[in-house]
Write a protein that holds these residues in place. Structure first.
Motif, PDB file in Angstrom:
ATOM      1  N   GLN A 328       0.827  -1.216   0.000  1.00  0.00           N
ATOM      2  CA  GLN A 328       0.000   0.000   0.000  1.00  0.00           C
ATOM      3  C   GLN A 328       0.859   1.262   0.000  1.00  0.00           C
ATOM      4  OE1 GLN A 328      -3.217   0.358  -0.413  1.00  0.00           O
ATOM      5  NE2 GLN A 328      -3.074   2.581  -0.235  1.00  0.00           N
ATOM      6  N   MET A 329       1.965   1.237   0.730  1.00  0.00           N
ATOM      7  CA  MET A 329       2.850   2.395   0.806  1.00  0.00           C
ATOM      8  C   MET A 329       3.503   2.686  -0.543  1.00  0.00           C
ATOM      9  SD  MET A 329       4.463   1.445   4.530  1.00  0.00           S
ATOM     10  CE  MET A 329       5.379   2.909   4.992  1.00  0.00           C
ATOM     11  N   THR A 331       2.127   2.230  -3.459  1.00  0.00           N
ATOM     12  CA  THR A 331       1.087   2.932  -4.230  1.00  0.00           C
ATOM     13  C   THR A 331       0.977   4.388  -3.790  1.00  0.00           C
ATOM     14  OG1 THR A 331      -0.168   0.885  -4.547  1.00  0.00           O
ATOM     15  CG2 THR A 331      -1.372   2.956  -4.816  1.00  0.00           C
ATOM     16  N   GLU A 332       1.035   4.628  -2.491  1.00  0.00           N
ATOM     17  CA  GLU A 332       0.927   5.993  -1.973  1.00  0.00           C
ATOM     18  C   GLU A 332       2.088   6.873  -2.447  1.00  0.00           C
ATOM     19  OE1 GLU A 332      -1.253   4.453   2.160  1.00  0.00           O
ATOM     20  OE2 GLU A 332       0.749   5.347   2.223  1.00  0.00           O
ATOM     21  N   ASN A 335       1.748   7.822  -6.097  1.00  0.00           N
ATOM     22  CA  ASN A 335       0.741   8.889  -6.247  1.00  0.00           C
ATOM     23  C   ASN A 335       1.335  10.264  -5.933  1.00  0.00           C
ATOM     24  OD1 ASN A 335      -1.232   7.055  -6.976  1.00  0.00           O
ATOM     25  ND2 ASN A 335      -2.058   6.858  -4.906  1.00  0.00           N
ATOM     26  N   VAL A 336       2.183  10.326  -4.920  1.00  0.00           N
ATOM     27  CA  VAL A 336       2.830  11.595  -4.573  1.00  0.00           C
ATOM     28  C   VAL A 336       3.794  12.013  -5.686  1.00  0.00           C
ATOM     29  CG1 VAL A 336       4.366  12.758  -2.945  1.00  0.00           C
ATOM     30  CG2 VAL A 336       2.605  11.211  -2.089  1.00  0.00           C
ATOM     31  N   VAL A 357       2.758  12.626   1.804  1.00  0.00           N
ATOM     32  CA  VAL A 357       1.584  11.761   1.697  1.00  0.00           C
ATOM     33  C   VAL A 357       0.418  12.349   2.496  1.00  0.00           C
ATOM     34  CG1 VAL A 357       2.819   9.621   1.240  1.00  0.00           C
ATOM     35  CG2 VAL A 357       2.480  10.364   3.599  1.00  0.00           C
ATOM     36  N   SER A 361      -3.275   7.912   4.903  1.00  0.00           N
ATOM     37  CA  SER A 361      -2.394   6.907   4.290  1.00  0.00           C
ATOM     38  C   SER A 361      -1.633   6.112   5.341  1.00  0.00           C
ATOM     39  CB  SER A 361      -1.398   7.603   3.366  1.00  0.00           C
ATOM     40  OG  SER A 361      -0.528   8.434   4.133  1.00  0.00           O
ATOM     41  N   CYS A 363       1.586   5.592   5.055  1.00  0.00           N
ATOM     42  CA  CYS A 363       2.831   6.358   5.241  1.00  0.00           C
ATOM     43  C   CYS A 363       2.673   7.414   6.328  1.00  0.00           C
ATOM     44  CB  CYS A 363       3.239   7.026   3.926  1.00  0.00           C
ATOM     45  SG  CYS A 363       3.800   5.895   2.638  1.00  0.00           S
TER      46      CYS A 363
END
Length: 471
Positions: A328-329, A331-332, A335-336, A357, A361, A363
């Protein structure tokens, strides 16, 4: 109009070579796979098969001299960062090609190529770190700060950038020195990695002149100043400061350096917690209790069942949680990167991707946990580590005093004491091969290479020998 970096230069597969005071990259690599490997995969292999990388297996990550085999070493940490970095690179590469349709990308670029570069740089990101983890970096800085403000005889032989290099010693700068100078083709380009891999490795692409403003962080000693400038010019990194006379330079980061940094941030934040749980410094169910609610959509019924099964060990459960969290991190972070893409390409992005982030999230949640729950003292300044860190200061005081003593004699070209002759044989230092024999800084750097290249066990052994306590 703002300057903007171009991928056609940032991803050039040329290999770094340096001889007789100038860059020599005429024999450029090819982005086509040779013998089944791309130039960037060859970078990975050269790093993994190198002696400095092998020694990372016996260097501390966080917990000094731990006998628990599940606790990370520098090598296991570097391998995991490389895996996460590869995932980040591939996802960013896919976005650049398929979604962004970036016009400056090289022809026939594959998303896997970005992953290969980040993977290679991530493998090498800790290759210059000394034994005993960050405690050793602090010990080296503190010792030189004490000496360089005092009235010692050798103090006057150092000046300007040389003093700052030692007072602000950084494993990142040593990593750059190792891969560009010390390994394989010594003084002729080192490992001869590709320019993009070196660019992505330069987490702090500036010299020590601005280290104080960047939390003592920098990626280039005076000895590699010309290398930094050449690499930046080849890649088209945006120049912020350059003074050849004072050996000062600062450039904007290579965009992929942000992904290497993010991969490191992800791994150490999650896995330092996992190691602390393994050593019973933190509750065994901390990861699940703190983060399962943020992973509801990603946790299948099977995973939930495993988490609730009393027969499954906490170690296994934490491994499952860690995998879901890191996925998941990644993906985050991607996105950033896409959100701040233009700012990054223009060299105007400050800080790390991890710090940008949003609040909902993983993160953000893990950063917040470190702050609110005061995890840092528990993980990094626990009672087990405190006496061991004192020992680290003692070990490095002996190693550095002996090294500087020998370097001072060699730089002055006086009759060498018996002790200096012994140290010379240890370090395999050839004084006659030095290009600037009267410069203490140039003479001292090989000693610093030797000391920082030691494993935890070897540093302890040599310290005992020097104190006359050896077996």
């Amino acid at each position: 109009m703002n300057q903007r970096m171009e991928w056609s230069r940032l991803l050039s597969p040329k290999k770094f070579r340096y001889s007789q005071g100038h860059a020599n990259n005429q024999e450029a690599g090819s982005d086509d796979k040779q013998n089944g490997r791309s130039e960037f995969e060859r970078d990975q292999d050269r790093i993994i098969f190198s002696s400095p990388f092998r020694r990372l297996g016996r260097k501390t990550q966080v917990h000094l001299l731990s006998e628990n085999d599940h606790v990370h070493t520098r090598m296991s940490h570097s391998l995991e960062v490389a895996c996460v970095g590869r995932s980040l690179g591939r996802k960013v590469g896919h976005w650049l090609i398929e979604d962004k349709k970036e016009k400056t990308l090289p022809n026939k670029l594959q998303s896997s190529t970005i992953g290969e570069i980040v993977h290679a740089a991530s493998l090498a990101h800790d290759i210059g770190n000394p034994p005993f983890g960050h405690a050793a970096e602090e010990a080296i800085r503190e010792w030189f700060k004490e000496q360089l403000t005092g009235d010692v005889e050798w103090n006057g032989l150092l000046k300007g950038t040389e003093i700052e290099d030692l007072r602000c010693f950084d494993g990142n700068a040593m990593a750059f020195r190792v891969v560009t100078r010390k390994e394989c083709y010594v003084g002729e380009g080192g490992m001869r990695l590709t320019y993009p891999t070196l660019g992505a490795l330069l987490k702090y692409p500036w010299t020590s002149h601005s280290a104080q403003c960047n939390k003592n962080k920098f990626s280039c000693f005076k000895t590699e100043y010309d290398y930094l400038c050449d690499i930046a010019a080849e890649l088209g990194l945006i120049e912020k400061t350059r003074d050849n006379h004072e050996y000062k330079a600062e450039y904007a980061r290579h965009p992929l350096a942000f992904l290497v940094e993010a991969a490191d941030d992800i791994c150490y934040r999650v896995l330092d917690i996992e190691d602390a749980i393994e050593l019973r410094l933190l509750p065994e169910n901390l990861l699940y209790d703190q983060f399962h609610s943020l992973l509801e959509e990603d946790l299948s019924c099977e995973h939930r069942s495993l988490m609730e099964n009393q027969a499954i060990s906490p170690h296994t459960k934490n491994g499952l949680m860690r995998a879901k969290m890191i996925n998941q991190m990644v993906t985050e972070i991607v996105n950033v990167f896409t959100e701040y893409y233009e700012t990054i390409m223009e060299g105007r992005f400050d800080g790390s991707l991890f710090d940008k982030v949003p609040g909902d999230s993983i993160c953000f949640a893990i950063s917040d946990l470190y702050k609110k729950e005061k995890l840092r003292p528990t993980i990094y300044q626990n009672q087990r580590n405190v006496p061991l860190e004192l020992g680290v200061y003692s070990v490095f005081r002996t190693l550095l005093e002996t090294s500087v003593e020998a370097a001072y004699e060699l730089a002055r070209d006086v009759k060498h004491s018996y002790k200096t002759q012994i140290i010379q044989r240890f370090v395999k230092y050839n004084h006659s091969g030095n290009t600037d024999e009267k410069n203490l800084y140039q003479v001292l750097m090989p000693f610093l290479d030797y000391v920082t290249g030691m494993t935890d066990q070897y540093a302890t052994f040599i310290n005992k020998q020097l104190l006359g306590l050896g077996n």
